[in-house]
Design a protein around this motif. Structure first.
Motif, mmCIF file in Angstrom:
data_model
loop_
_atom_site.group_PDB
_atom_site.id
_atom_site.type_symbol
_atom_site.label_atom_id
_atom_site.label_comp_id
_atom_site.label_asym_id
_atom_site.label_seq_id
_atom_site.Cartn_x
_atom_site.Cartn_y
_atom_site.Cartn_z
ATOM 1 N N ALA A 254 -129.547 -60.516 -17.148
ATOM 2 C CA ALA A 254 -129.692 -60.886 -18.556
ATOM 3 C C ALA A 254 -128.974 -59.893 -19.465
ATOM 4 O O ALA A 254 -128.317 -60.284 -20.434
ATOM 5 N N ALA A 255 -129.068 -58.598 -19.154
ATOM 6 C CA ALA A 255 -128.375 -57.589 -19.967
ATOM 7 C C ALA A 255 -126.866 -57.745 -19.855
ATOM 8 O O ALA A 255 -126.136 -57.610 -20.847
ATOM 9 N N ALA B 249 -125.804 -60.755 -21.989
ATOM 10 C CA ALA B 249 -125.818 -60.414 -23.415
ATOM 11 C C ALA B 249 -124.620 -59.562 -23.791
ATOM 12 O O ALA B 249 -124.021 -59.733 -24.863
ATOM 13 N N ARG B 250 -124.245 -58.643 -22.917
ATOM 14 C CA ARG B 250 -123.075 -57.810 -23.209
ATOM 15 C C ARG B 250 -121.799 -58.641 -23.272
ATOM 16 O O ARG B 250 -120.939 -58.430 -24.139
ATOM 17 N N ARG C 61 -121.590 -61.851 -24.071
ATOM 18 C CA ARG C 61 -121.605 -62.647 -25.295
ATOM 19 C C ARG C 61 -121.210 -61.811 -26.504
ATOM 20 O O ARG C 61 -120.463 -62.271 -27.370
ATOM 21 N N THR C 62 -121.672 -60.586 -26.545
ATOM 22 C CA THR C 62 -121.305 -59.706 -27.662
ATOM 23 C C THR C 62 -119.822 -59.375 -27.635
ATOM 24 O O THR C 62 -119.156 -59.340 -28.681
#
Length: 307
Positions: free
Chosen positions: A143-144, A147-148, A150-151
């Protein structure tokens, strides 16, 4: 208590007894290691436990390294190793066999065991709990990472949108458009070499001139667009030091390029090159002279005979 397997007294065919004993010893050590891994010890206690395991015989006996030796091998303090060993004895994974002789330098002797009530003495994880905890860590990591990513994808999209200030800044102001242009100053030696000018343009490290019409730092200007040196105010001391530092860096780069002894970074192996071909010979001669002088000083003096 599950202790190391004892020698079998039952008669068996040739080699069968040894094979059975070896299998029991391997199984015992395997169970002991799995118990240490599943226990909720501190990392210090687990490190000391597996360090003790390396000193044990195949049957888990004759574990007799001193605390000082364990501290050196595990890179822990003496007190930390002592507490960890006491914890292993308390929970039933280590047993004292005999006390050592401090006068003769003999350490205490231990053996690896699995006590009958070891499950009640310590907190540990079952295989199912270990799998669940590992899966939770894997999911959190995935998940982390998502998210990275996507950022990272969103940042280029935000940077491509031009703001109203940027659109307005692309057109010159009326006063700037009607202002007379200043002729290019003649090139002087203070401008530096072409390599220095290119390096300052690429790095955007050119110091400001102090004038009000200096371009913003985001715009790259060539040395020809700068005002004449006579029109500039007196440079403060910090800029003078910066110019001297840049000059030293330029001189060093030229010396490295002209030297045939060092690499592109100015080093000869692990040492910084002084760009002097005769330095090594002088160093060898100096070292030989020093060794000769030391040898003369160490030689005994000859005392003349009084008779």
């Amino acid at each position: 208590m599950k202790a190391p397997p004892a020698h079998s007294t039952v008669h068996q065919p040739d080699g069968a007894a040894n094979r059975t004993r070896d299998e029991e010893e391997r199984r015992f050590l395997f169970d002991w290691e799995r118990m240490v891994l599943a226990a909720r010890f501190s990392s210090t206690t687990k490190l000391v436990a597996f360090t003790l395991r390396t000193f044990a015989d195949r049957d888990g006996t004759r574990v007799r390294p001193g605390i000082a030796r364990l501290a050196v091998l595990s890179e822990l303090s003496y007190a930390s190793v002592k507490r960890a060993r006491q914890e292993l004895v308390r929970v039933g994974l280590l047993e004292l066999v005999r006390r050592g002789n401090r006068r003769k330098g003999h350490a205490d002797e231990y053996r690896l065991i699995i006590a009958d009530d070891v499950i009640e003495r310590l907190e540990w994880l079952s295989p199912g709990e270990i799998d669940a905890a590992a899966d939770a860590i894997t999911e959190a990591r995935q998940a982390a990472e998502a998210a990275r990513l996507r950022t990272a994808r969103a940042k280029p999209d935000q940077g491509s949108q031009a703001t109203p200030d940027e659109d307005q800044g692309s057109h010159p102001a009326p006063d700037e458009a009607s202002a007379p242009s200043i002729p290019d100053p003649p090139a002087t030696s203070d401008q530096g070499s072409a390599d220095d000018r290119d390096a300052s343009i690429r790095a955007h490290t050119r110091p400001g001139s102090g004038l009000t019409d200096d371009p913003p730092p985001t715009q790259v200007t060539t040395p020809q667009q700068r005002p004449h040196q006579d029109h500039l105010p007196a440079q403060p001391p910090d800029r003078t030091h910066a110019a001297a530092a840049r000059q030293r860096a330029t001189d060093r780069a030229r010396a490295v390029a002209a030297c045939g002894l060092c690499d592109a970074h100015g080093y000869v192996g692990p040492q910084l090159c002084d760009h002097d071909p005769g330095a090594a010979d002088r160093a060898r001669r100096g070292r030989a002279a020093v060794l000769a002088a030391l040898a003369r000083r160490k030689s005994p003096e000859v005392i003349p005979d009084a008779s």
